[in-house]
Design a protein around this motif. Structure first.
Motif, PDB file in Angstrom:
ATOM      1  N   UNK A  43     -12.971 -17.185   3.903  1.00 13.09           N
ATOM      2  CA  UNK A  43     -12.118 -18.358   3.478  1.00 13.09           C
ATOM      3  C   UNK A  43     -10.640 -17.944   3.108  1.00 13.09           C
ATOM      4  N   UNK A  44     -10.540 -16.348   2.638  1.00 16.11           N
ATOM      5  CA  UNK A  44      -9.153 -16.325   1.938  1.00 16.11           C
ATOM      6  C   UNK A  44      -8.100 -16.435   2.709  1.00 16.11           C
ATOM      7  N   UNK A  45      -7.871 -15.745   3.733  1.00 14.76           N
ATOM      8  CA  UNK A  45      -6.789 -15.829   4.686  1.00 14.76           C
ATOM      9  C   UNK A  45      -6.594 -17.245   5.338  1.00 14.76           C
ATOM     10  N   UNK A  46      -7.513 -17.856   5.584  1.00 15.98           N
ATOM     11  CA  UNK A  46      -7.484 -19.429   6.024  1.00 15.98           C
ATOM     12  C   UNK A  46      -6.820 -20.210   4.841  1.00 15.98           C
ATOM     13  N   UNK A  47      -7.330 -19.987   3.592  1.00 15.64           N
ATOM     14  CA  UNK A  47      -6.536 -20.867   2.667  1.00 15.64           C
ATOM     15  C   UNK A  47      -5.114 -20.625   2.347  1.00 15.64           C
ATOM     16  N   UNK A  48      -4.860 -19.171   2.148  1.00 16.01           N
ATOM     17  CA  UNK A  48      -3.532 -18.867   1.993  1.00 16.01           C
ATOM     18  C   UNK A  48      -2.488 -19.161   3.054  1.00 16.01           C
ATOM     19  N   UNK A  62       3.131 -15.625   8.903  1.00 13.19           N
ATOM     20  CA  UNK A  62       1.807 -15.144   8.955  1.00 13.19           C
ATOM     21  C   UNK A  62       1.850 -13.488   8.781  1.00 13.19           C
ATOM     22  N   UNK A  63       2.769 -12.710   8.976  1.00 14.16           N
ATOM     23  CA  UNK A  63       2.789 -11.371   8.561  1.00 14.16           C
ATOM     24  C   UNK A  63       2.993 -11.393   6.869  1.00 14.16           C
ATOM     25  N   UNK A  64       3.812 -12.224   6.499  1.00  7.56           N
ATOM     26  CA  UNK A  64       4.075 -12.398   4.976  1.00  7.56           C
ATOM     27  C   UNK A  64       2.821 -12.723   4.313  1.00  7.56           C
ATOM     28  N   UNK A  65       2.079 -13.457   4.709  1.00 14.05           N
ATOM     29  CA  UNK A  65       0.957 -14.011   4.022  1.00 14.05           C
ATOM     30  C   UNK A  65       0.041 -12.800   4.045  1.00 14.05           C
ATOM     31  N   UNK A  66      -0.291 -12.244   5.175  1.00 13.87           N
ATOM     32  CA  UNK A  66      -1.131 -10.973   5.518  1.00 13.87           C
ATOM     33  C   UNK A  66      -0.759  -9.892   4.657  1.00 13.87           C
ATOM     34  N   UNK A  67       0.446  -9.653   4.537  1.00 17.82           N
ATOM     35  CA  UNK A  67       1.065  -8.629   3.741  1.00 17.82           C
ATOM     36  C   UNK A  67       0.797  -8.607   2.151  1.00 17.82           C
ATOM     37  N   UNK A  68       0.976 -10.095   1.822  1.00 18.65           N
ATOM     38  CA  UNK A  68       0.503 -10.339   0.387  1.00 18.65           C
ATOM     39  C   UNK A  68      -0.884  -9.975   0.128  1.00 18.65           C
ATOM     40  N   UNK A  69      -1.914 -10.272   1.019  1.00 20.85           N
ATOM     41  CA  UNK A  69      -3.217 -10.223   0.753  1.00 20.85           C
ATOM     42  C   UNK A  69      -3.726  -8.860   1.030  1.00 20.85           C
ATOM     43  N   UNK A  70      -3.038  -8.011   1.835  1.00 19.80           N
ATOM     44  CA  UNK A  70      -3.142  -6.556   1.953  1.00 19.80           C
ATOM     45  C   UNK A  70      -2.895  -5.846   0.611  1.00 19.80           C
ATOM     46  N   UNK A  71      -1.543  -6.126  -0.020  1.00 20.08           N
ATOM     47  CA  UNK A  71      -1.218  -5.591  -1.024  1.00 20.08           C
ATOM     48  C   UNK A  71      -1.873  -5.730  -2.345  1.00 20.08           C
ATOM     49  N   UNK A  72      -2.385  -7.229  -2.379  1.00 18.42           N
ATOM     50  CA  UNK A  72      -3.153  -7.647  -3.490  1.00 18.42           C
ATOM     51  C   UNK A  72      -4.392  -6.557  -3.620  1.00 18.42           C
TER      52      UNK A  72
END
Length: 648
Positions: A43-48, A62-72
């Protein structure tokens, strides 16, 4: 030169055994430690992405949200927990209360502040403990709607019914123990991580450009260009790291190295591949929508990535993984509660041992019922994982802030780091935690109030119990006399003696136990041997049996004794006294030993002590605390209770 072949073989065998043991511990950690964070991709990527898609979405977002997720994952989990906080252990144990005990040991002047931080962290954990099973299981069951042909056959009501049924069954089996099914947790979670990593890898090849998300500048650009929306996205991105606290909380069960190895070589690669795959899948869907001239809609990317034929097995596997994650949180709540009781933060609760060989396998009916009621209310109240996701991050991010603050005290006082070095390490971590906590606070109105209410309720109970016990102890001390003084008085005027040993439980090792005074006042007798026993909880997880009992002879009538326990242990007075007093004149004879327990009947006062409402709450907690006979494992037929009335 002679080579000792037998010794070489033994050394080789020992080495293989150690590797096998570490592999077994790492496999076990996959289920217990990483269950929560390992199910976040559902659910995390979907909600972000949903937070960023309110006004439409472009590829850069999409790249920005994914980058934030990976670096978190990199900064919070890998850097903060795996590489740093896992070093701050209390004799191998971790978690917020273990850190609190370690900080108390080295910071005598700020014990109240440390106690308050530990209590807040524990209270926030219960908010997390209620919402994790509700959100994770509900998000997995919602995957049924992604199965081809079942989009309209599965209603929202059916999803809620299935979720509630799974959760009720999970909580009902707790009293029987989970040792047998627990052996499956590691292998199931290994299959889970291999599966989600493989599914993600399949889609990265569709959009290789998604690998640009590994560069942090995409996340920085996203935050710079999205203002308040970026903060809401950060709050949702935080869902990727929920469960990170388990890495330190379960160190005592699995050890540091198996957890670190499991994260670095299995869990993190699987999570990163899956998030990259979801990003690639979403990017591909965005391009397809642009070609067709249709609107891009946010979807259940996790389940839709799987081919249609594999969707049912994936939903079933996801459900198993979320049940395992829920079990880990429930077990963690039991363990945390036992620690809180031992540290004096909560009243005694009934604790049942569900395994004859594993001391960590415990069951607390009160906590089990509390969590079950909480998760059912959350599932029925929110109705969907998307609605509930807003409530998830607040309690977890708050706990992380508390953990970092306690980590500062440990690093500065226990490790002896210089102040500049300590601040240089802690301040960036604390700012990161505060940033995540602030972003999650923005979502209070969306549902974040739910875990805050749970945490506030638990914090009120803790504050009332700690303050009430302190008040009750001061009243008892004002009305008591010292045991040494009583011994001198009885030598001058000895009462009638009866055979056997009397053990008087007392919370103050210097004062004469109230039960002893009542026994002398009303029965006018004294046993041949009299032990004034105090139970002491130390700020270490365990105490060696050889060092558990400390005895001081006052005279021929009285002996002062202290039984010490670690905050991870459950007291057993008869067993431990029998072990310590197994020879000599003080040998414990169970059938000739009586245990005397003082019990006060409390009455509230409107004019002194705590506020009247807090008096009533403390009296309720005091009356409903577990019977000391049960809690200390004392045989009921050897107990004499003597009480009095006390106004607080």
């Amino acid at each position: 030169m002679r080579i000792d072949v037998a010794s070489a073989d033994e050394a080789s065998g020992d080495s293989r055994q150690r590797r096998n043991d570490k592999a077994a511990l790492m496999l076990g950690a996959l289920g217990v430690v990483f269950g929560d964070i390992g199910t976040s991709p559902i659910y995390a990527f979907r909600e972000a992405l949903a937070q960023a898609a309110n006004d439409g979405i472009v590829a850069g977002e999409i790249l920005g949200v994914l980058s934030l997720a990976l670096w978190a994952l990199i900064l919070v989990v890998t850097c903060k927990y795996v590489l740093f906080l896992m070093r701050a252990d209390n004799n191998g144990e971790g978690g917020v209360l273990a850190l609190m005990a370690l900080a108390q040991r080295s910071t005598r002047k700020r014990r109240v502040v440390v106690l308050a931080l530990g209590a807040i962290g524990a209270a926030l954990f219960y908010g997390d403990g209620a919402i994790t099973p509700a959100l994770s299981v509900l998000s997995a069951v919602e995957g049924l709607k992604t199965i081809p042909g079942m989009e309209h056959a599965i209603s929202r009501g059916m999803i809620i019914l299935i979720t509630c049924s799974i959760l009720i069954a999970l909580f009902l089996i707790q009293s029987r123990g989970t040792a047998i099914v627990g052996r499956l947790f590691g292998p199931v979670c290994l299959i889970w991580f291999v599966t989600i990593g493989a599914v993600g890898l399949l889609h990265i090849a569709d959009e290789p450009g998604i690998l640009l998300a590994l560069s942090p500048h995409n996340g920085v650009l996203f935050m710079a260009n999205h203002g308040t929306t970026g903060l809401f996205v950060i709050g949702a991105v935080f869902l990727t790291v929920t469960g990170a606290e388990a890495l330190t909380a379960d160190m005592g069960h699995f050890g540091v190295q198996p957890i670190r190895t499991g994260w670095l070589f299995i869990v993190f690669p699987a999570l990163a591949l899956n998030y990259l795959g979801q990003g690639a899948f979403a990017l591909n869907a965005l391009e397809e929508a642009a070609r067709r001239g249709t609107e891009f809609t946010n979807q259940d990317w996790f389940f839709l990535m799987a081919p249609g034929a594999a969707r049912i097995p994936l939903v079933l596997l996801a459900t198993c993984a979320t049940v395992i994650a829920s079990q880990a949180v429930i077990t963690g709540a039991y363990s945390l509660t036992r620690q809180a009781i031992q540290l004096g933060l909560l009243p005694r609760l009934k604790i049942s041992q569900t395994s004859a060989t594993d001391a960590g396998q415990i069951y607390l009916p009160a906590i089990n019922n509390f969590l079950l009621a909480g998760v059912l209310i959350l599932v029925l109240g929110f109705g969907s994982s998307s609605a509930m996701a807003a409530a998830y991050g607040i309690s977890v991010s708050g706990t992380m802030v508390v953990t970092t603050c306690l980590g500062f005290l440990v690093v500065r006082r226990t490790w002896g780091w210089s102040l500049p070095l300590t601040l240089g390490v802690i301040i960036p971590l604390l700012l990161l935690d505060i940033f995540f906590f602030g972003a999650n606070i923005l979502r209070v109105y969306e549902g974040g109030w739910a875990p805050l209410i749970i945490a506030l309720g638990v914090a009120t109970l803790i504050a009332t119990w700690v303050r009430g016990r302190k008040l009750l102890l001061s009243i008892d001390q004002s009305q008591s006399i010292e045991l040494d003084e009583l011994a001198r008085m009885l030598r001058a005027r000895p009462p009638e003696r009866v055979p056997g040993m009397a053990i008087f439980l007392s919370s103050d090792m210097e004062a004469a136990p109230s039960a002893l005074l009542h026994n002398l006042k009303h029965n006018k007798i004294l046993h041949e041997r009299n032990l004034a026993l105090t139970i002491n909880t130390v700020d270490s997880p365990t105490v060696s049996p050889a060092k558990r009992l400390d005895m001081t002879n006052i005279d021929e009538n009285f002996t002062r004794a202290v039984l010490s326990y670690g905050f991870m242990e459950s007291p057993d007075i008869p067993r431990d006294l029998a072990f310590a007093l197994r020879q000599g004149d003080n040998k414990l004879e169970p059938m000739q030993t009586s245990y005397f327990i003082g019990r006060s009947t409390l009455r509230p006062s409107k004019h002194s002590g705590m506020p009247f409402w807090q008096d009533l709450l403390f009296i309720f907690l005091y009356r409903n605390a577990s019977d000391p006979t049960d809690f200390f494992r004392i045989p009921a037929n050897r107990v004499v209770e003597l009480g009095s009335q006390t106004t607080i």
